[in-house]
Design a protein around this motif. Structure first.
Motif, PDB file in Angstrom:
ATOM      1  N   ARG A  31      36.604  37.837  48.206  1.00  0.00           N
ATOM      2  CA  ARG A  31      36.864  38.946  47.280  1.00  0.00           C
ATOM      3  C   ARG A  31      36.801  40.294  48.003  1.00  0.00           C
ATOM      4  O   ARG A  31      37.584  41.204  47.719  1.00  0.00           O
ATOM      5  N   SER A  43      31.994  42.147  42.508  1.00  0.00           N
ATOM      6  CA  SER A  43      32.056  40.686  42.406  1.00  0.00           C
ATOM      7  C   SER A  43      30.670  40.076  42.563  1.00  0.00           C
ATOM      8  O   SER A  43      30.326  39.102  41.892  1.00  0.00           O
ATOM      9  N   ASN A  47      29.085  37.974  39.571  1.00  0.00           N
ATOM     10  CA  ASN A  47      28.680  36.604  39.860  1.00  0.00           C
ATOM     11  C   ASN A  47      27.224  36.374  39.483  1.00  0.00           C
ATOM     12  O   ASN A  47      26.869  35.334  38.898  1.00  0.00           O
ATOM     13  N   TYR A  83      39.808  28.412  38.116  1.00  0.00           N
ATOM     14  CA  TYR A  83      39.760  29.869  38.037  1.00  0.00           C
ATOM     15  C   TYR A  83      39.701  30.486  39.429  1.00  0.00           C
ATOM     16  O   TYR A  83      40.301  31.537  39.686  1.00  0.00           O
ATOM     17  N   TYR A  86      43.150  30.411  40.765  1.00  0.00           N
ATOM     18  CA  TYR A  86      43.926  31.465  40.102  1.00  0.00           C
ATOM     19  C   TYR A  86      43.646  32.826  40.734  1.00  0.00           C
ATOM     20  O   TYR A  86      44.576  33.593  41.037  1.00  0.00           O
ATOM     21  N   LEU A  87      42.353  33.142  40.958  1.00  0.00           N
ATOM     22  CA  LEU A  87      42.009  34.425  41.575  1.00  0.00           C
ATOM     23  C   LEU A  87      42.570  34.524  42.991  1.00  0.00           C
ATOM     24  O   LEU A  87      43.031  35.588  43.417  1.00  0.00           O
ATOM     25  N   GLN A  90      46.296  35.198  42.781  1.00  0.00           N
ATOM     26  CA  GLN A  90      46.515  36.594  42.387  1.00  0.00           C
ATOM     27  C   GLN A  90      46.282  37.539  43.562  1.00  0.00           C
ATOM     28  O   GLN A  90      47.011  38.524  43.747  1.00  0.00           O
ATOM     29  N   ARG A 112      37.557  44.370  34.784  1.00  0.00           N
ATOM     30  CA  ARG A 112      38.300  43.164  35.137  1.00  0.00           C
ATOM     31  C   ARG A 112      37.627  42.414  36.282  1.00  0.00           C
ATOM     32  O   ARG A 112      37.455  41.199  36.230  1.00  0.00           O
ATOM     33  N   VAL A 113      37.246  43.156  37.331  1.00  0.00           N
ATOM     34  CA  VAL A 113      36.603  42.520  38.482  1.00  0.00           C
ATOM     35  C   VAL A 113      35.270  41.900  38.072  1.00  0.00           C
ATOM     36  O   VAL A 113      34.941  40.778  38.487  1.00  0.00           O
ATOM     37  N   GLN A 115      34.401  40.860  35.064  1.00  0.00           N
ATOM     38  CA  GLN A 115      34.673  39.704  34.207  1.00  0.00           C
ATOM     39  C   GLN A 115      35.106  38.489  35.021  1.00  0.00           C
ATOM     40  O   GLN A 115      34.659  37.366  34.766  1.00  0.00           O
ATOM     41  N   GLU A 116      35.963  38.724  36.008  1.00  0.00           N
ATOM     42  CA  GLU A 116      36.430  37.619  36.840  1.00  0.00           C
ATOM     43  C   GLU A 116      35.264  36.970  37.587  1.00  0.00           C
ATOM     44  O   GLU A 116      35.133  35.737  37.624  1.00  0.00           O
ATOM     45  N   VAL A 120      33.340  33.110  37.298  1.00  0.00           N
ATOM     46  CA  VAL A 120      33.089  32.262  38.465  1.00  0.00           C
ATOM     47  C   VAL A 120      31.614  31.887  38.541  1.00  0.00           C
ATOM     48  O   VAL A 120      31.253  30.730  38.777  1.00  0.00           O
TER      49      VAL A 120
END
Length: 217
Positions: A31, A43, A47, A83, A86-87, A90, A112-113, A115-116, A120
């Motif tokens: 990330r 991140s 996390n 997921y 997917y990340l 992206q 957004r970051v 939440q992503e 995870v």
């Protein structure tokens, strides 16, 4: 409360485990290479918040149900792996568009970051297994208040992980910042970070039950 000797012993065991690079470190580094220091640190925080949810579940007894149920464990494992893939995809797709993101992050981007990374962390099956298997070993059962003791130990682990993961994020983010002088090189770093996350997702998906998950945190 947890006896101080138990807390210190658990903190030492956690520090040793966290020091061994594993899926958690790969995620943070990936990330950070894709998003830079700010994205890497966000991140790390997201996390940790996701794993805080796991600690709460374990303290309430729900973690044992998940770890011992093959169906539930598999669902969470594949959801988390998918997921991550997917990340990673992206990050590869938008490797060029994020190259110059050096100014203040918009609040929507921050959310957004976070939440992503939260998703995870919350769907990391290895953390569930660790919390279920290790936390109870350091609990003083005669002292009572078992959920509170489990939550305290989980918080100690996450605090150590936050410090360690932040160091990885800063190191990888600094490397990205240095490479950012060349759009081609920064795009290559974004691709590298994306590939690392895709590979991590694939590794988690192909791993078996608790005993076969990748080593390290």
């Amino acid at each position: 409360m947890v006896p101080l000797s138990n807390v210190l012993a658990f903190a030492l065991a956690s520090a040793v485990l966290i020091a061994v690079p594993g899926p958690r470190v790969l995620f943070v580094v990936g990330r950070s290479l894709a998003l830079g220091r700010r994205g890497g640190l966000l991140s790390v925080l997201g996390n940790a918040l996701g794993e805080l949810l796991q600690v709460a579940a374990v303290a309430l007894g729900l973690g044992v149900v998940l770890a011992q149920s093959t169906v539930l464990f598999t669902v969470v494992k594949f959801a988390g792996a998918a997921y991550l893939v997917y990340l990673g995809v992206q990050a590869i797709r938008h490797r060029g568009g994020r190259a110059a993101a050096s100014g203040p992050a918009r609040s929507s981007s921050v959310r957004r970051v976070l939440q992503e990374a939260f998703i995870v962390g919350a769907t990391n099956p290895k953390s569930v297994v660790f919390f279920v298997a290790v936390l109870p070993q350091f609990v003083d059962y005669p002292a009572g208040a078992i959920p509170l003791q489990l939550a305290t130990l989980g918080a100690v682990f996450l605090l150590i992980a936050l410090v360690s993961d932040s160091a990885w994020a800063l190191a990888a983010g600094t490397a990205r910042h240095w490479f950012a002088r060349s759009p081609r090189r920064i795009a290559a770093l974004g691709t590298t970070g994306g590939i690392m996350m895709v590979a991590l997702g694939g590794t988690l998906a192909l791993a078996g039950q608790a005993g076969e998950l990748p080593a390290g945190k």
